[in-house]
Enzyme design. Structure first.
Site, short mmCIF file in Angstrom:
data_model
loop_
_atom_site.label_atom_id
_atom_site.label_comp_id
_atom_site.label_asym_id
_atom_site.label_seq_id
_atom_site.Cartn_x
_atom_site.Cartn_y
_atom_site.Cartn_z
N TYR A 127 30.90 -3.41 -15.58
CA TYR A 127 32.06 -3.09 -15.89
C TYR A 127 32.82 -2.28 -16.43
O TYR A 127 33.52 -1.81 -16.36
CB TYR A 127 32.02 -4.39 -16.65
CG TYR A 127 33.19 -4.56 -17.52
CD1 TYR A 127 34.60 -4.54 -17.12
CD2 TYR A 127 33.24 -4.27 -19.32
CE1 TYR A 127 35.11 -4.84 -18.15
CE2 TYR A 127 33.91 -4.27 -19.83
CZ TYR A 127 35.18 -5.03 -19.34
OH TYR A 127 36.27 -4.58 -20.52
N SER A 133 38.71 -0.12 -22.02
CA SER A 133 38.26 -0.94 -23.27
C SER A 133 36.99 0.24 -24.06
O SER A 133 36.12 1.09 -23.66
CB SER A 133 37.25 -2.14 -22.11
OG SER A 133 36.70 -2.25 -23.36
#
Length: 249
Positions: free
Chosen positions: A133, A108
């Protein structure tokens, strides 16, 4: 299709079969939050399949409350990184024997904001779901680069991708992100659009020998400085093996 939720997996498989009558799609149980499930999947898969040319590590959790996997890992690093790390280690022999082969690791843009907290990898001292994350997504980039280095000369390539900001239920654990995605849904990618860079890295002829790179929108993409550190990638590799109780040279 290796899925945690078999029912949802079968629904997706049915939609594929409906749009492509000759598609041969199988759904198998795999929970990346449970190393026993990962090992069971790999054992059955290796007993029944003699070729594997593409492995896409696509599973992920995002900004969930502090929880642990079956094995006691913090959920983000456990599922997004360690689960895929173990799965790849169990399938790497078959990938090598099937070469040319490709591994795609879905990361990401959030890796830019991540740091590997070796002193507290599982956030036991303090926990922030967003930072957890980001750490896991940085781990994805570092894993892809280090695995690529170790696979040099095997005709197995490894690349990481940023799929884009995709309108999916990945944000279900964050009320703020869910509201943001709802308001700006028009500007987000559909799941089909979000899959395109993974597909590109998996099958594009021009990438047959490209490895250790990061892609977004089907083009090479920027990697944050902390994602380019060989020292960090090697240390993360060693720590991952130690956490999982495996040897992978």
């Amino acid at each position: 299709m290796a899925c945690r939720d078999i029912d949802k997996g079968e629904e997706s498989a049915d939609s594929i079969r409906a749009s492509c009558a000759h598609a041969q799609v199988e759904v198998r149980q795999l929970d990346l939050a449970d190393t026993c499930s990962i090992r069971a999947f790999a054992q059955k898969f290796l007993a029944e399949v003699n070729q594997l040319h593409i492995l896409i590590n696509n599973a992920g959790v995002m900004m969930c409350p502090y929880t642990k996997t079956i094995d006691g890992f913090e959920m983000h690093i456990g599922v997004n990184h360690l689960g895929h790390f173990l799965l790849a280690s169990l399938l790497i022999g078959l990938l090598k024997r099937s070469a040319p082969a490709r591994i795609v690791v879905v990361s990401s843009l959030a890796h830019n904001f991540g740091w590997i907290r070796f002193h507290d990898l599982h956030s036991q001292g303090s926990y922030n779901s967003g930072l957890a994350y980001c750490q896991s997504k940085l781990a994805n980039v570092l894993f892809a680069r280090e695995l690529s280095r170790r696979l040099k000369g095997t005709n197995v390539t490894v690349n990481s991708v940023h799929p884009g900001t995709v309108n999916s239920d990945l944000t279900r654990h964050s009320t703020l992100m869910t509201i943001f995605f709802s308001v700006f849904s028009t500007f987000l990618k559909t799941p089909r659009e979000g899959a395109q860079t993974s597909i590109y890295c998996a099958i594009a002829d021009e990438l047959h020998s490209i490895s250790g790179k990061h892609f977004s929108d089907c083009a090479p993409a920027f990697v944050a400085p902390q994602g380019r550190s060989e020292e960090t990638s090697r240390r993360l590799w060693d720590v991952s093996c130690e956490q999982l109780g495996i040897q992978w040279d």
